[in-house]
Design a protein around this motif. Structure first.
Motif, PDB file in Angstrom:
ATOM      1  N   MET B   1       0.855  -1.199   0.000  1.00  0.00           N
ATOM      2  CA  MET B   1       0.000   0.000   0.000  1.00  0.00           C
ATOM      3  C   MET B   1       0.883   1.239   0.000  1.00  0.00           C
ATOM      4  O   MET B   1       1.805   1.358   0.795  1.00  0.00           O
ATOM      5  CB  MET B   1      -0.912  -0.032   1.247  1.00  0.00           C
ATOM      6  N   THR B   2       0.623   2.137  -0.911  1.00  0.00           N
ATOM      7  CA  THR B   2       1.395   3.388  -0.989  1.00  0.00           C
ATOM      8  C   THR B   2       0.668   4.461  -0.193  1.00  0.00           C
ATOM      9  O   THR B   2      -0.550   4.563  -0.273  1.00  0.00           O
ATOM     10  CB  THR B   2       1.510   3.849  -2.446  1.00  0.00           C
ATOM     11  N   THR B   3       1.427   5.215   0.605  1.00  0.00           N
ATOM     12  CA  THR B   3       0.813   6.306   1.374  1.00  0.00           C
ATOM     13  C   THR B   3       1.255   7.635   0.780  1.00  0.00           C
ATOM     14  O   THR B   3       2.442   7.852   0.539  1.00  0.00           O
ATOM     15  CB  THR B   3       1.249   6.227   2.857  1.00  0.00           C
ATOM     16  N   TYR B   4       0.283   8.491   0.529  1.00  0.00           N
ATOM     17  CA  TYR B   4       0.596   9.817  -0.006  1.00  0.00           C
ATOM     18  C   TYR B   4       0.337  10.862   1.063  1.00  0.00           C
ATOM     19  O   TYR B   4      -0.605  10.752   1.840  1.00  0.00           O
ATOM     20  CB  TYR B   4      -0.273  10.121  -1.228  1.00  0.00           C
ATOM     21  N   LEU B   9       1.849  15.488  -2.976  1.00  0.00           N
ATOM     22  CA  LEU B   9       0.639  15.724  -3.776  1.00  0.00           C
ATOM     23  C   LEU B   9       0.905  15.755  -5.283  1.00  0.00           C
ATOM     24  O   LEU B   9       0.167  15.123  -6.054  1.00  0.00           O
ATOM     25  CB  LEU B   9      -0.036  17.025  -3.331  1.00  0.00           C
ATOM     26  N   PRO B  10       1.945  16.464  -5.758  1.00  0.00           N
ATOM     27  CA  PRO B  10       2.193  16.470  -7.210  1.00  0.00           C
ATOM     28  C   PRO B  10       2.420  15.053  -7.758  1.00  0.00           C
ATOM     29  O   PRO B  10       1.921  14.712  -8.829  1.00  0.00           O
ATOM     30  CB  PRO B  10       3.455  17.331  -7.364  1.00  0.00           C
ATOM     31  N   GLU B  11       3.122  14.262  -6.986  1.00  0.00           N
ATOM     32  CA  GLU B  11       3.384  12.882  -7.416  1.00  0.00           C
ATOM     33  C   GLU B  11       2.075  12.098  -7.500  1.00  0.00           C
ATOM     34  O   GLU B  11       1.816  11.349  -8.438  1.00  0.00           O
ATOM     35  CB  GLU B  11       4.322  12.233  -6.390  1.00  0.00           C
ATOM     36  N   TRP B  12       1.230  12.310  -6.460  1.00  0.00           N
ATOM     37  CA  TRP B  12      -0.068  11.627  -6.408  1.00  0.00           C
ATOM     38  C   TRP B  12      -0.936  12.059  -7.594  1.00  0.00           C
ATOM     39  O   TRP B  12      -1.551  11.235  -8.272  1.00  0.00           O
ATOM     40  CB  TRP B  12      -0.744  12.002  -5.082  1.00  0.00           C
ATOM     41  N   ALA B  13      -0.951  13.375  -7.860  1.00  0.00           N
ATOM     42  CA  ALA B  13      -1.781  13.902  -8.948  1.00  0.00           C
ATOM     43  C   ALA B  13      -1.328  13.338 -10.289  1.00  0.00           C
ATOM     44  O   ALA B  13      -2.151  12.967 -11.131  1.00  0.00           O
ATOM     45  CB  ALA B  13      -1.725  15.431  -8.966  1.00  0.00           C
ATOM     46  N   ALA B  14      -0.016  13.247 -10.478  1.00  0.00           N
ATOM     47  CA  ALA B  14       0.516  12.721 -11.744  1.00  0.00           C
ATOM     48  C   ALA B  14       0.122  11.264 -11.918  1.00  0.00           C
ATOM     49  O   ALA B  14      -0.212  10.813 -13.021  1.00  0.00           O
ATOM     50  CB  ALA B  14       2.035  12.874 -11.755  1.00  0.00           C
TER      51      ALA B  14
END
Lengths: 145, 145
Positions: B1-4, B9-14
Motif C-alpha cells: 500500500m502506498t501512502t501519499y 501531492l504532485p506525485e499523487w496527482a501525476a
C-alpha cells in the motif's frame, strides 16, 4: 423479468400510439408484405439489438440458480419511407417515435417495469433500393418489481 | 500500500492522471478490438449480429479512426483503431466510423436493408462500454497494489 413481457409491452405502446407514429409495423419474424408487395410505406421496422440480462446486487446470482431480475437492452425502430420523396416525412415519423419514447418514460409490464434510459437517437437516413430508411435507436433498462 | 501525504501531492496527482489516461485508452482499445470481422455480406457465410461482415474487406478496411484532443491523429484501415486508442488521454474525443466512399453500403449492412437484418456492430459494442471501463479500472487498481 421475462424478455417476452418487455418486448410485448414496448410493442403494445408503439401499436397504440397516434399519428405521426406510423400505423404500419414490421416485427421480427413478421413480414411487412402483409400490407402489399412491395409493402405500403411508410412503415416502421423493429429490430431488437441487444438485451443484457443481469442479477441486481440486492438479488445476486448464486450457484444454486441465477435470478435474472434486470435487463438492459436496446432496439431499433427504422422508419421506411419512399425514396425520392424528401426526408421531412420520414423525420416527422422518427421524431414522433423519439417523443413517444422520451428519456425516463416508465412502462409497466407483467412482473416488472422498464424505463427508457436515454433520449432516442435518430440516425442519418440512407437509401435502400426503392426505400429511404431512418433508424431510431432506443435504449431501456427493465427491472423486476 | 502506498501512502501519499500533502508533500507528495504532485506525485499523487501525476499518478492519478496516468491512471485516468490508462483507463481511457485501454477501455477504448478493448472495445474496438472486440468488434470482430466475420465472413458474409453476400457470400461465404452468414451475417453475425454484432460483427462487421466482409466479402472482399472494403467495409472492414473503411474504418476511419480519428483522435481530437491532446494529439490529432487520423488513421484508416482495419487496425487503424490501435494507434488512435493507444494515444488517447482522459478527456480526449475519438471518432471511429465505417463507410464513406470506400463502403457506401455500410449503413445498410449495419442497420439492415432489403430484408436482411442489420448486424448493429456499433450499437452492440457501445452497449458493452461500461463493462470495458470496469475492466480497465480493475486492471488499474491491480497495478496500484
Amino acid at each position: 423479468v421475462k424478455t417476452v413481457d418487455i418486448r410485448n409491452a414496448i410493442k403494445a405502446l408503439l401499436l397504440a400510439a397516434p399519428a405521426p407514429v406510423p400505423a404500419r409495423w414490421s416485427w421480427p419474424n413478421v413480414e411487412p408484405t402483409s400490407d402489399g408487395n412491395p409493402p405500403l410505406r411508410p412503415y416502421a421496422e423493429v429490430t431488437w439489438i441487444s438485451a443484457d440480462r443481469q442479477a441486481t446486487p440486492e438479488r445476486p446470482e448464486t450457484l444454486k440458480g441465477n435470478e435474472i431480475n434486470r435487463e438492459v437492452g436496446q432496439f431499433s425502430v427504422a422508419i421506411v419511407a419512399e425514396r425520392g420523396a424528401g426526408e421531412t416525412a420520414a423525420l416527422d415519423h422518427a421524431d414522433a417515435i423519439a417523443a413517444l419514447l422520451f428519456a425516463g418514460r416508465r412502462i409497466t409490464f407483467t412482473g416488472g417495469a422498464l424505463r427508457i434510459a436515454k433520449r432516442p437517437d435518430i440516425r442519418p437516413g440512407f437509401p435502400d433500393g426503392p426505400d429511404w430508411r431512418v433508424p431510431v435507436i432506443v435504449r431501456y433498462a427493465a427491472v423486476a418489481t | 500500500m502506498t501512502t501519499y501525504t500533502a508533500a507528495t501531492l504532485p506525485e499523487w496527482a501525476a499518478k492519478i492522471e496516468a491512471i485516468l489516461d490508462a483507463v481511457t485508452a485501454q477501455a477504448t482499445a478493448e472495445m474496438l478490438a472486440d468488434i470482430k470481422v466475420t465472413p458474409g455480406i453476400n457470400r461465404g457465410g452468414g451475417r453475425q449480429h454484432g460483427t462487421v461482415p466482409r466479402d472482399l474487406g472494403a467495409l472492414a478496411r473503411s474504418l476511419q479512426s480519428t483522435l481530437y484532443g491532446s494529439t490529432s491523429l487520423n488513421q484508416e484501415g482495419v487496425g487503424s483503431h490501435v494507434l488512435v486508442a493507444g494515444a488517447m488521454k482522459a478527456g480526449d474525443t475519438a471518432r471511429f466510423s465505417w463507410g464513406g466512399a470506400v463502403a457506401p453500403y455500410a449503413a445498410a449492412v449495419h442497420y439492415g436493408a432489403r430484408g436482411v437484418p442489420g448486424t448493429f456492430w456499433i450499437d452492440v459494442a457501445a452497449a458493452k462500454w461500461p463493462g470495458y471501463v470496469a475492466h480497465a479500472v480493475d486492471r488499474a487498481k491491480a497495478a496500484l497494489r
